[in-house]
Design a protein around this motif. Structure first.
Motif, PDB file in Angstrom:
ATOM      1  N   UNK A  28      -5.309   8.365 -16.040  1.00  8.91           N
ATOM      2  CA  UNK A  28      -5.421   7.486 -14.371  1.00  8.91           C
ATOM      3  C   UNK A  28      -3.785   6.737 -14.580  1.00  8.91           C
ATOM      4  N   UNK A  29      -2.915   5.990 -15.828  1.00  2.00           N
ATOM      5  CA  UNK A  29      -2.120   5.700 -15.545  1.00  2.00           C
ATOM      6  C   UNK A  29      -1.397   7.264 -15.043  1.00  2.00           C
ATOM      7  N   UNK A  30      -1.149   8.228 -15.087  1.00  2.00           N
ATOM      8  CA  UNK A  30      -0.316   9.055 -13.853  1.00  2.00           C
ATOM      9  C   UNK A  30      -0.644   9.094 -12.251  1.00  2.00           C
ATOM     10  N   UNK A  31      -1.947   8.495 -12.343  1.00  2.00           N
ATOM     11  CA  UNK A  31      -2.522   8.340 -10.711  1.00  2.00           C
ATOM     12  C   UNK A  31      -1.450   7.024  -9.856  1.00  2.00           C
ATOM     13  N   UNK A  32      -1.874   6.155 -10.967  1.00  2.00           N
ATOM     14  CA  UNK A  32      -1.381   4.645 -11.075  1.00  2.00           C
ATOM     15  C   UNK A  32       0.000   4.727 -10.308  1.00  2.00           C
ATOM     16  N   UNK A  33       0.987   5.632 -11.298  1.00  2.00           N
ATOM     17  CA  UNK A  33       1.974   5.840 -11.226  1.00  2.00           C
ATOM     18  C   UNK A  33       2.920   6.263  -9.985  1.00  2.00           C
ATOM     19  N   UNK A  34       1.844   7.729  -9.994  1.00  2.00           N
ATOM     20  CA  UNK A  34       2.160   7.844  -9.134  1.00  2.00           C
ATOM     21  C   UNK A  34       1.916   7.323  -7.617  1.00  2.00           C
ATOM     22  N   UNK A  35       0.318   7.190  -7.378  1.00  2.00           N
ATOM     23  CA  UNK A  35       0.356   6.051  -6.234  1.00  2.00           C
ATOM     24  C   UNK A  35       1.680   5.143  -6.096  1.00  2.00           C
ATOM     25  N   UNK A  36       2.215   4.020  -7.146  1.00  2.00           N
ATOM     26  CA  UNK A  36       2.988   3.330  -6.930  1.00  2.00           C
ATOM     27  C   UNK A  36       5.112   4.157  -6.644  1.00  2.00           C
ATOM     28  N   UNK A  37       4.937   5.232  -6.663  1.00  2.00           N
ATOM     29  CA  UNK A  37       6.008   5.404  -6.289  1.00  2.00           C
ATOM     30  C   UNK A  37       5.822   6.229  -5.123  1.00  2.00           C
ATOM     31  N   UNK A  38       4.814   6.758  -4.721  1.00  2.00           N
ATOM     32  CA  UNK A  38       4.763   7.346  -3.471  1.00  2.00           C
ATOM     33  C   UNK A  38       4.116   6.461  -2.130  1.00  2.00           C
ATOM     34  N   UNK A  39       3.955   5.312  -2.703  1.00  2.00           N
ATOM     35  CA  UNK A  39       3.821   3.561  -1.863  1.00  2.00           C
ATOM     36  C   UNK A  39       4.827   2.843  -2.251  1.00  2.00           C
ATOM     37  N   UNK A  40       5.399   3.127  -2.867  1.00  2.00           N
ATOM     38  CA  UNK A  40       7.099   2.503  -3.041  1.00  2.00           C
ATOM     39  C   UNK A  40       7.656   2.442  -2.211  1.00  2.00           C
ATOM     40  N   UNK A 136       2.513  -2.243   5.642  1.00  2.00           N
ATOM     41  CA  UNK A 136       1.649  -1.979   4.014  1.00  2.00           C
ATOM     42  C   UNK A 136       0.337  -1.861   4.925  1.00  2.00           C
ATOM     43  N   UNK A 137      -0.035  -2.424   5.843  1.00  2.00           N
ATOM     44  CA  UNK A 137      -1.167  -2.050   6.816  1.00  2.00           C
ATOM     45  C   UNK A 137      -1.785  -1.519   6.754  1.00  2.00           C
ATOM     46  N   UNK A 138      -0.925  -0.214   6.853  1.00  2.00           N
ATOM     47  CA  UNK A 138      -1.202   1.399   7.754  1.00  2.00           C
ATOM     48  C   UNK A 138      -1.369   2.206   5.786  1.00  2.00           C
ATOM     49  N   UNK A 139      -0.653   1.552   5.245  1.00  2.00           N
ATOM     50  CA  UNK A 139      -0.710   2.319   3.804  1.00  2.00           C
ATOM     51  C   UNK A 139      -1.963   2.089   3.314  1.00  2.00           C
ATOM     52  N   UNK A 140      -2.235   1.053   3.607  1.00  2.00           N
ATOM     53  CA  UNK A 140      -3.605   0.307   2.817  1.00  2.00           C
ATOM     54  C   UNK A 140      -5.114   1.006   3.211  1.00  2.00           C
ATOM     55  N   UNK A 141      -4.557   1.275   4.619  1.00  2.00           N
ATOM     56  CA  UNK A 141      -5.918   1.432   5.895  1.00  2.00           C
ATOM     57  C   UNK A 141      -6.761   2.306   5.562  1.00  2.00           C
ATOM     58  N   UNK A 142      -6.759   2.955   4.165  1.00  2.00           N
ATOM     59  CA  UNK A 142      -7.377   4.346   3.670  1.00  2.00           C
ATOM     60  C   UNK A 142      -8.643   3.367   3.180  1.00  2.00           C
ATOM     61  N   UNK A 143      -8.955   2.637   2.819  1.00  2.00           N
ATOM     62  CA  UNK A 143      -9.219   1.605   1.622  1.00  2.00           C
ATOM     63  C   UNK A 143     -10.400   0.433   3.306  1.00  2.00           C
ATOM     64  N   UNK A 144     -11.238  -0.134   2.758  1.00  2.00           N
ATOM     65  CA  UNK A 144     -12.318  -0.653   3.927  1.00  2.00           C
ATOM     66  C   UNK A 144     -11.203  -2.045   2.620  1.00  2.00           C
ATOM     67  N   UNK A 145     -11.099  -2.633   4.452  1.00  2.00           N
ATOM     68  CA  UNK A 145     -10.955  -4.327   3.713  1.00  2.00           C
ATOM     69  C   UNK A 145     -11.468  -4.852   2.638  1.00  2.00           C
ATOM     70  N   UNK A 151      -9.430  -3.473  -5.044  1.00  2.00           N
ATOM     71  CA  UNK A 151      -7.633  -2.653  -5.943  1.00  2.00           C
ATOM     72  C   UNK A 151      -6.934  -3.969  -6.277  1.00  2.00           C
ATOM     73  N   UNK A 152      -7.120  -5.256  -5.234  1.00  2.00           N
ATOM     74  CA  UNK A 152      -6.155  -6.069  -5.905  1.00  2.00           C
ATOM     75  C   UNK A 152      -6.557  -6.892  -7.065  1.00  2.00           C
ATOM     76  N   UNK A 153      -7.767  -7.041  -7.050  1.00  2.00           N
ATOM     77  CA  UNK A 153      -8.524  -7.733  -8.087  1.00  2.00           C
ATOM     78  C   UNK A 153      -7.948  -7.480  -9.512  1.00  2.00           C
ATOM     79  N   UNK A 154      -8.585  -5.644  -9.010  1.00  2.00           N
ATOM     80  CA  UNK A 154      -8.112  -5.044 -10.929  1.00  2.00           C
ATOM     81  C   UNK A 154      -7.032  -4.463 -11.252  1.00  2.00           C
ATOM     82  N   UNK A 155      -5.877  -5.224 -10.514  1.00  2.00           N
ATOM     83  CA  UNK A 155      -4.484  -4.356 -10.412  1.00  2.00           C
ATOM     84  C   UNK A 155      -4.034  -6.009 -11.447  1.00  2.00           C
TER      85      UNK A 155
END
Length: 173
Positions: A28-40, A136-145, A151-155
């Protein structure tokens, strides 16, 4: 290797190499770090062509968002950016050399400086800001509102817990 495949492989390899170990937290941490890197990297693509890196863009955004006309003290900038004051000084130096920010003496305290956007800095950030938000909106579009809000709350909860633990660790030393 795409992330889902990579995570399955890591899970499978750990379970084979160490059957008594549950690799779920690592995965899970790898997934989080990978997401942060790719999104960054995807976020940086909007302003990289302007010769800005993430720290410099963050400083310009902070001045645009939170800076009054007379600017902000470097310590205020550091606090709003959640970074060390020394790193802000470096960023200010670079952006000042490019003519995007300027330092003025604080009119209320001649021992202090205020940092503000120049006209060129305002123009650049105003040009990049809508592109940045659209990206950033385009990057988040894979998720519903609802998923984005969750996601924001969990992070935020995860980060707060880690910050609290770090503060407790530092306080016990």
């Amino acid at each position: 290797m795409h992330t889902p495949e990579l995570l399955r492989r890591i899970d499978r390899d750990w379970r084979a190499a160490c059957p008594t170990l549950d690799p779920t937290p690592m995965r899970r941490i790898i997934a989080l770090r990978r997401a942060a890197s790719i999104l960054g990297q995807a976020v940086e693509s909007v302003y990289a062509h302007s010769g800005l890196n993430s720290p410099a863009f963050d400083l310009l955004l902070t001045l645009r968002r939170s800076g009054p006309t007379e600017g902000l003290a470097p310590g205020e900038l550091a606090a709003l950016m959640a970074v060390a004051p020394a790193s802000v000084t470096n960023r200010i130096d670079r952006l000042e050399a490019r003519g995007l920010v300027v330092r003025d003496l604080d009119p209320h305290d001649r021992r202090s400086w205020r940092v503000r956007l120049t006209q060129a800095g305002h123009a650049l950030i105003n040009e990049l800001l809508p592109l940045h938000v659209q990206n950033e909106a385009r990057l988040l579009a894979a998720l519903s509102e609802d998923e984005q809000a969750l996601l924001e709350d969990l992070l935020v909860r995860l980060t707060h817990a880690a910050e609290t633990a770090r503060a407790a660790d530092e306080g016990s030393q």
